[in-house]
Design an enzyme around this catalytic site. Structure first.
Site, short mmCIF file in Angstrom:
data_model
loop_
_atom_site.label_atom_id
_atom_site.label_comp_id
_atom_site.label_asym_id
_atom_site.label_seq_id
_atom_site.Cartn_x
_atom_site.Cartn_y
_atom_site.Cartn_z
N CYS A 128 -0.11 4.55 7.64
CA CYS A 128 1.24 4.00 7.56
C CYS A 128 1.47 3.03 8.71
O CYS A 128 0.85 3.13 9.76
CB CYS A 128 2.27 5.12 7.66
SG CYS A 128 1.98 6.42 6.48
N ARG A 140 -1.54 -1.55 6.20
CA ARG A 140 -1.75 -0.15 6.60
C ARG A 140 -1.37 0.84 5.50
O ARG A 140 -1.59 2.05 5.66
CB ARG A 140 -0.93 0.17 7.86
CG ARG A 140 -1.35 -0.63 9.07
CD ARG A 140 -0.47 -0.30 10.25
NE ARG A 140 -0.88 0.95 10.87
CZ ARG A 140 -1.71 1.04 11.89
NH1 ARG A 140 -2.23 -0.05 12.40
NH2 ARG A 140 -2.03 2.21 12.40
N TRP A 175 1.25 4.97 3.45
CA TRP A 175 0.05 5.37 2.71
C TRP A 175 0.16 6.88 2.57
O TRP A 175 0.12 7.60 3.56
CB TRP A 175 -1.21 4.98 3.48
CG TRP A 175 -2.48 5.18 2.71
CD1 TRP A 175 -3.03 4.32 1.80
CD2 TRP A 175 -3.38 6.30 2.79
NE1 TRP A 175 -4.20 4.83 1.31
CE2 TRP A 175 -4.43 6.05 1.89
CE3 TRP A 175 -3.39 7.49 3.51
CZ2 TRP A 175 -5.49 6.94 1.71
CZ3 TRP A 175 -4.43 8.38 3.33
CH2 TRP A 175 -5.47 8.10 2.44
N ASN A 189 3.72 7.93 11.34
CA ASN A 189 2.36 7.63 10.87
C ASN A 189 1.48 8.78 11.33
O ASN A 189 1.43 9.06 12.52
CB ASN A 189 1.88 6.31 11.47
CG ASN A 189 0.40 6.09 11.26
OD1 ASN A 189 -0.17 6.58 10.28
ND2 ASN A 189 -0.22 5.34 12.16
N GLY A 190 0.79 9.43 10.38
CA GLY A 190 -0.10 10.52 10.78
C GLY A 190 0.17 11.76 9.94
O GLY A 190 0.75 11.67 8.85
N GLU A 241 -23.09 -2.46 0.89
CA GLU A 241 -21.83 -3.15 1.22
C GLU A 241 -21.34 -3.95 0.01
O GLU A 241 -20.15 -3.98 -0.28
CB GLU A 241 -22.04 -4.05 2.45
CG GLU A 241 -20.94 -5.05 2.75
CD GLU A 241 -19.56 -4.43 3.01
OE1 GLU A 241 -19.44 -3.20 3.06
OE2 GLU A 241 -18.60 -5.21 3.11
N LYS A 257 -17.75 -3.38 -1.69
CA LYS A 257 -16.78 -4.47 -1.87
C LYS A 257 -16.32 -4.53 -3.31
O LYS A 257 -15.13 -4.61 -3.60
CB LYS A 257 -17.42 -5.81 -1.55
CG LYS A 257 -17.40 -6.50 -0.27
CD LYS A 257 -16.26 -6.57 0.63
CE LYS A 257 -15.73 -5.25 1.08
NZ LYS A 257 -15.94 -4.86 2.42
N GLU A 282 -14.15 -1.44 -4.42
CA GLU A 282 -12.82 -1.28 -3.83
C GLU A 282 -11.81 -2.30 -4.33
O GLU A 282 -10.63 -1.99 -4.42
CB GLU A 282 -12.85 -1.19 -2.29
CG GLU A 282 -13.31 -2.37 -1.53
CD GLU A 282 -13.42 -2.11 -0.01
OE1 GLU A 282 -12.76 -1.21 0.51
OE2 GLU A 282 -14.17 -2.85 0.64
N HIS A 287 -36.56 6.63 -9.26
CA HIS A 287 -36.41 8.08 -9.07
C HIS A 287 -35.09 8.60 -9.65
O HIS A 287 -34.62 9.66 -9.27
CB HIS A 287 -36.51 8.43 -7.59
CG HIS A 287 -37.83 8.06 -6.99
ND1 HIS A 287 -39.01 8.62 -7.39
CD2 HIS A 287 -38.16 7.11 -6.07
CE1 HIS A 287 -40.02 8.07 -6.73
NE2 HIS A 287 -39.52 7.15 -5.92
N LYS A 342 -5.95 -0.19 5.15
CA LYS A 342 -6.93 -0.82 6.03
C LYS A 342 -7.24 0.00 7.26
O LYS A 342 -8.36 0.03 7.73
CB LYS A 342 -6.41 -2.19 6.44
CG LYS A 342 -7.49 -3.00 7.10
CD LYS A 342 -7.25 -4.46 7.00
CE LYS A 342 -8.42 -5.22 7.55
NZ LYS A 342 -9.63 -5.09 6.74
C1 G6P Z 1 -10.89 1.66 5.56
C2 G6P Z 1 -10.93 0.24 5.04
C3 G6P Z 1 -12.35 -0.30 5.06
C4 G6P Z 1 -12.93 -0.15 6.46
C5 G6P Z 1 -12.88 1.30 6.94
C6 G6P Z 1 -13.27 1.44 8.39
O1 G6P Z 1 -11.48 2.52 4.65
O2 G6P Z 1 -10.41 0.17 3.73
O3 G6P Z 1 -12.33 -1.68 4.72
O4 G6P Z 1 -14.26 -0.59 6.44
O5 G6P Z 1 -11.54 1.79 6.83
O6 G6P Z 1 -12.31 0.78 9.17
P1 G6P Z 1 -12.56 0.33 10.67
O7 G6P Z 1 -11.25 -0.27 11.10
O8 G6P Z 1 -12.90 1.56 11.44
O9 G6P Z 1 -13.67 -0.65 10.65
#
Ligand code: G6P
Length: 604
Positions: free
Chosen positions: A2, A27, A74, A98-99, A479, A483, A486, A502, A599
């Site tokens: 949040c 956030r 969130w 937040n938390g 990765e 991407k 998500e 396998h 994020k």
């Molecule tokens: C969240 C985001 C990802 C990010 C991850 C780690 O899950 O959606 O995009 O890679 O957190 O975040 P950080 O700020 O620790 O790189």
């Protein structure tokens, strides 16, 4: 998670709160809300969904007052309904949080037994009711707040407004970040520098357990034991104008295309091309003597760590462990004396990574962090901080932070290898020259994006997509899959190409595109053989490679520039980002704010 903001201002609070919430929406975007004090009364507006829904509510029913708090959510406890949206309010206080309050159930039972009733299911409402009970018992606002804090367990950043008090606000930090912003006859609170961009660039980052009492002209910070404390003021370089899409349709698109510039900026801080060497920030321990490195991160940052393992082991010959942060401390890792633990995090606040950092620190490891947000908690708790200088990243799917993390990790590897004698001066200079070349090659890849856009449009209808690579390109495959899933919601997995046979090859038919990442090199022939096995089973293969004579029968071949082994993984990050981006655009998803994600994840 949040985002929270608080303003004790001289002008109408709501437009400023909304401006700030726009910058905090990354956030979380399950619901949003604001509360103000106006003519001694508390007023509140909330709406489930994105900030635009709250803007509509405020347009229909405006809210006055120069002091206010705001929140973008969130969801953790309770669905994203209006009743669960913050601020949570009683007839005496309004609170944003937040938390997670871990003991909220016990507190709720205690309050319910005294006749308090709750409108929603959140842990935060318990905080509002608890503080109200102390105020009703006759405590002053300051005492009521500190009494409340003493009862809370868990991770929280809080911001509180009080009925009848237009010139008073409280904030607290325990596990979740909170920043005090200092203004001219005004003061602010916010989750981070982004929240306060445009309001203040003089920031005070609260330490764990700190709480603060603010008026427009004064503030006092207290430790958890209620003793007053002074904390340093730092200057933020985040300007409101930096958080702007420019001519781009999405922040993610802007951030993808910024990469040549920001990677050049990042490298500029770490490379000395004239002398052909690397310059790291001051290090308080002997890099040459480091016997082992532990890399820990989450999400995209974890894949940067995986790439770095190949570099560090191959170039510097130092053994490396790589861990997902949420698993790290629970496996009770065996540390090596004098070892270096490096934590990679765009935000510098991810709770899992921060907890892992503290675990390694308690075990006496040297602590380094690679972060984008300079004043972040991880940066402040590290012996060595290596900033990635990517600038604010707003798109929830990380792009430019990933390539900047890689650039910094590559520079670090070269310096480590130089320090421990694994490579000589000429090799260092060659690596530096290779790194210097990365931004130009990145720009070249981005200028040829039309082909990737067309491929993305073609495969956007698939239900499943596999990404495969070998060696250092295996984490790039993972990765790419992350991407894609998500932001486009297409199920995708990244596999080591040799592992397909396998199990995963059972998934292959003509509806399952397979993306192969195979630059020419020792392993490319093997990867291409694995792709042939896919084609033999009618799989649709897209190959990213600098091999100009790929085998016949591929669905598509995206020609990549040839580059050295050090920068190649950085370059191959770009086409997988573009593929995900254009597939998501084709599907019409919310690219910058994909469903269910946030994020900055400040809960475990
Ligand atoms: C969240 C985001 C990802 C990010 C991850 C780690 O899950 O959606 O995009 O890679 O957190 O975040 P950080 O700020 O620790 O790189």
């Amino acid at each position: 998670m949040c985002g929270i903001v608080g303003i004790l201002g001289l002008t109408a609070a709501v437009p400023r709160l909304m401006d700030s919430l726009k910058r905090l929406e990354y956030r979380g975007y399950d619901s949003a809300g604001v509360a103000t004090v106006s003519n001694v009364e508390l007023g509140r507006r909330r709406a489930p969904g994105k900030l635009s829904a709250l803007a509509d509510v405020l347009a229909a029913t405006p809210l006055e007052g120069n002091s206010g708090i705001g929140h973008t959510r969130w969801a953790t406890h309770g669905e994203p309904t209006i009743n669960n949206a913050h601020p949570h309010m009683t007839d005496r206080v309004a609170i944003v949080h937040n938390g997670i309050i871990e003991n909220f159930k016990a507190l709720k039972d205690e309050l319910t037994a005294t006749g308090v009733s709750f409108e929603g299911d959140t842990d935060t409402e318990v905080v509002a009711q608890l503080m109200t009970s102390y105020l009703n018992d006759g405590s002053s606002p300051r005492d009521a707040f500190s009494q409340t804090l003493s009862r809370l367990q868990g991770a929280f950043a809080l911001c509180v407004l009080i009925k009848g008090e237009d010139n008073l606000m409280f904030g607290a930090r325990e596990g979740s970040p909170l920043v005090v912003g200092l203004g001219d006859g005004e003061n602010y609170l916010g989750s981070d520098a982004m929240a306060l961009a445009g309001l203040s660039n003089q920031l005070i980052y609260l330490e764990e357990g700190d709480w603060v009492e603010l008026t427009r002209n004064q503030f006092q910070i207290y430790r958890a034991d209620n003793s007053p404390v002074d904390r340093d003021v730092s200057f933020s370089q985040v300007a409101a104008t930096m958080i702007d899409k420019g001519n781009h349709r999405h922040f993610m698109q802007k951030e993808i295309y910024e990469q040549p510039t920001v990677v050049a900026q990042a490298l500029g801080r770490y490379l000395d091309p004239i002398n052909g060497c690397v310059k790291l920030p001051d290090i308080s321990f002997d890099l040459a003597a480091v016997p082992k490195i532990t890399l820990v991160a989450c999400g995209t940052s974890f894949y940067a760590a995986q790439v770095a393992r190949y570099w560090i082991e191959q170039i510097a010959r130092v053994p490396v462990d790589v861990d997902i942060a949420s698993e790290f401390r629970y496996r009770d890792p065996v540390y090596t004396d004098g070892g270096l633990a490096i934590f990679i995090s765009q935000s510098g606040e991810t709770m899992d990574t921060l907890s892992a950092l503290r675990h390694a620190k308690a075990a006496g490891q040297h602590i380094a962090s690679i972060v984008n947000v300079l004043g972040s908690t991880m940066a402040r708790e590290s012996d060595l901080v290596m900033p990635i200088h990517a600038g604010p990243e707003v798109g929830v799917a990380s792009t430019k932070a990933f390539t900047c993390q890689l650039a910094v990790l590559a520079a670090f590897t070269v310096q480590l290898a130089s320090a421990n004698g694994a490579i000589n001066e000429t090799q260092v200079a060659n690596y530096v020259a290779e790194l210097e070349h990365a931004p130009a090659l990145m720009a070249k890849i981005l200028s040829a994006d039309a082909q990737i856009e067309a491929i993305a449009q073609d495969i956007a209808g698939a239900r499943d997509i596999l990404f495969v690579g070998r060696g250092i390109y295996y984490p790039i495959a993972m990765e790419g899959a992350l991407k894609l899933k998500e932001i486009s919601y297409i199920h995708a997995e990244g596999y080591a190409a040799g592992e397909l046979k396998h199990g995963p090859i059972a998934l292959i038919d003509d509806n399952v595109p397979v993306i192969g990442i195979a630059p020419k090199g020792v392993l490319s022939e093997k990867t291409v053989s694995n792709l042939q096995e896919i084609m033999a089973r009618k799989g649709k293969v897209v190959l990213f490679s600098d091999d100009e004579t790929p085998p016949a029968g591929m669905y598509a071949h995206v020609s990549m520039p040839s580059a050295g082994d050090l920068i190649s993984p950085i370059l191959y990050a770009l086409p997988v980002q573009l593929l995900a981006y254009y597939a998501a655009v084709e599907k019409g998803t919310d690219v910058d704010m994909p469903r269910n994600l946030a994020k900055s994840v400040t809960v475990e």
